[in-house]
Motif scaffolding. Structure first.
Motif, PDB file in Angstrom:
ATOM      1  N   ASP A 104       0.807  -1.226   0.000  1.00 27.13           N
ATOM      2  CA  ASP A 104       0.000   0.000   0.000  1.00 27.13           C
ATOM      3  C   ASP A 104       0.840   1.276   0.000  1.00 27.13           C
ATOM      4  O   ASP A 104       0.368   2.334   0.393  1.00 27.13           O
ATOM      5  N   GLY A 105       2.090   1.178  -0.473  1.00 26.00           N
ATOM      6  CA  GLY A 105       2.891   2.396  -0.611  1.00 26.00           C
ATOM      7  C   GLY A 105       4.340   2.191  -0.212  1.00 26.00           C
ATOM      8  O   GLY A 105       4.867   1.078  -0.232  1.00 26.00           O
ATOM      9  N   ASP A 134      -5.492   9.793 -11.355  1.00 27.85           N
ATOM     10  CA  ASP A 134      -6.064  11.140 -11.287  1.00 27.85           C
ATOM     11  C   ASP A 134      -4.945  12.181 -11.232  1.00 27.85           C
ATOM     12  O   ASP A 134      -4.722  12.846 -10.241  1.00 27.85           O
ATOM     13  N   ARG A 135      -4.230  12.322 -12.353  1.00 26.72           N
ATOM     14  CA  ARG A 135      -3.082  13.243 -12.411  1.00 26.72           C
ATOM     15  C   ARG A 135      -3.349  14.333 -13.442  1.00 26.72           C
ATOM     16  O   ARG A 135      -3.949  14.080 -14.453  1.00 26.72           O
ATOM     17  N   PRO A 149      -6.676   3.471  -2.932  1.00 19.35           N
ATOM     18  CA  PRO A 149      -6.352   4.909  -2.884  1.00 19.35           C
ATOM     19  C   PRO A 149      -5.134   5.279  -3.729  1.00 19.35           C
ATOM     20  O   PRO A 149      -5.130   6.313  -4.408  1.00 19.35           O
ATOM     21  N   LEU A 150      -4.100   4.418  -3.715  1.00 20.45           N
ATOM     22  CA  LEU A 150      -2.904   4.690  -4.509  1.00 20.45           C
ATOM     23  C   LEU A 150      -3.209   4.621  -6.001  1.00 20.45           C
ATOM     24  O   LEU A 150      -2.704   5.420  -6.794  1.00 20.45           O
ATOM     25  N   ASP A 174       6.360   5.832   4.935  1.00 25.53           N
ATOM     26  CA  ASP A 174       5.145   6.429   5.502  1.00 25.53           C
ATOM     27  C   ASP A 174       4.816   5.880   6.884  1.00 25.53           C
ATOM     28  O   ASP A 174       3.932   6.407   7.565  1.00 25.53           O
ATOM     29  N   GLN A 199       4.925   6.928 -13.612  1.00 19.74           N
ATOM     30  CA  GLN A 199       3.905   7.809 -14.173  1.00 19.74           C
ATOM     31  C   GLN A 199       2.983   7.048 -15.123  1.00 19.74           C
ATOM     32  O   GLN A 199       1.801   7.403 -15.285  1.00 19.74           O
ATOM     33  N   LYS A 241      -6.132   5.178  -7.476  1.00 18.20           N
ATOM     34  CA  LYS A 241      -6.907   6.359  -7.858  1.00 18.20           C
ATOM     35  C   LYS A 241      -6.013   7.595  -7.973  1.00 18.20           C
ATOM     36  O   LYS A 241      -6.161   8.414  -8.892  1.00 18.20           O
ATOM     37  N   GLN A 242      -5.083   7.707  -7.055  1.00 19.25           N
ATOM     38  CA  GLN A 242      -4.147   8.838  -7.096  1.00 19.25           C
ATOM     39  C   GLN A 242      -3.275   8.786  -8.343  1.00 19.25           C
ATOM     40  O   GLN A 242      -2.993   9.801  -8.971  1.00 19.25           O
ATOM     41  N   TRP A 243      -2.871   7.567  -8.710  1.00 18.73           N
ATOM     42  CA  TRP A 243      -2.029   7.376  -9.902  1.00 18.73           C
ATOM     43  C   TRP A 243      -2.757   7.796 -11.164  1.00 18.73           C
ATOM     44  O   TRP A 243      -2.199   8.469 -12.048  1.00 18.73           O
TER      45      TRP A 243
END
Length: 252
Positions: A60-61, A251-252, A244-245, A65, A197, A247-249
């Motif tokens: 998860d990352g 939604d750039r 969540p990761l 963190d 990316q 979606k973040q990837w």
């Protein structure tokens, strides 16, 4: 010596456990944690071990963190596939590290160093400095692969890759023309070498290109299903921890 392992790759966990036993039969692995969330919860509820062996990339990352949420009362040894620049940063900050694939002698030396440490380093300050160093490095990623194919070699531009999968038969690149090519690298190694990316590791079996996605469906209350443009029947699920990761990837 009581050890906690933070790692999400089963082959790496198995190898590390065996190596620890070989180095010292009295070593006890008291927990294996594979997410940031699970790690934070475990350290909040249990006495800290003598040492933590921590991979940098987990499901998860980044394990960095964990540090703002846990004040470690023990030394941390990073088990990492990160590049030489990051390794220099670990040295500067007096954190120990092991490069994958971990060798027995290196593990022995790192554990000997842990035994000699009277007080764990200030991990919060060290992480701040490490992340600052890493942020100043301009990353470079693969642009092509040279792969044996029948009686010759093929040069495969990264732009031709649709997705990558791992199965019992090994790791395969799947190209946009649906050609499948075996490759000797693991998904973990490929994850480090490909541009984040455009490529994302959605689970333990798949790395996908952003352009390979046809649609994203709700699979359950916490999971997603990715439908691939050129392989509609393939089951590509994203776990609750990764959603969540992911979606973040996108939604750039």
């Amino acid at each position: 010596m009581r050890v906690v392992i933070i790692e999400d790759e089963k082959p790496n966990i198995t190898r590390l456990k065996k190596m620890l036993t070989d180095v010292d039969p009295d070593i006890e692995v008291i927990a294996v944690l594979d997410t940031i969330t699970e790690s934070v919860a475990w350290f909040a509820a249990h006495p800290h071990p003598d040492v933590v062996l921590m991979d940098i990339r987990i499901s998860d990352g980044l394990s960095f963190d964990i540090f703002p949420k846990v004040k470690f009362a023990c030394p941390v040894i990073f088990v990492t596939a990160y590049d030489e620049y990051a390794v220099r940063a670990f040295k500067v900050n007096s954190l120990d590290y092991l490069l994958k694939p971990v060798e027995r002698d290196d593990l022995q030396q790192a554990l000997n160093k842990v035994k000699a440490v009277k007080q764990p380093p200030d991990t919060e300050e060290l992480m701040k400095h490490l992340l600052d160093l890493l942020s100043k490095k301009e990353a470079t990623y693969r642009t092509r692969f040279m792969i044996p194919f029948r009686d010759e070699y093929r040069t495969i531009p990264v732009t031709d890759i649709d997705f990558i999968y791992y199965s019992i038969a090994g790791t395969h690149l799947v190209l946009k023309d649906r050609t499948q090519l075996p490759i000797s690298l693991t998904l973990e190694e490929l994850e480090e070498q490909l541009d984040p990316q455009v490529f994302f590791r959605v689970n333990r079996q798949h790395i996908i290109h952003a352009d390979s996605i046809d649609k994203i469906q709700t699979y359950s209350t916490s999971k997603l299903r990715v439908v691939l443009k050129r392989d509609l029947e393939r089951e590509v699920l994203i776990s609750r921890e990764k959603v969540p990761l992911f979606k973040q990837w996108l939604d750039r």
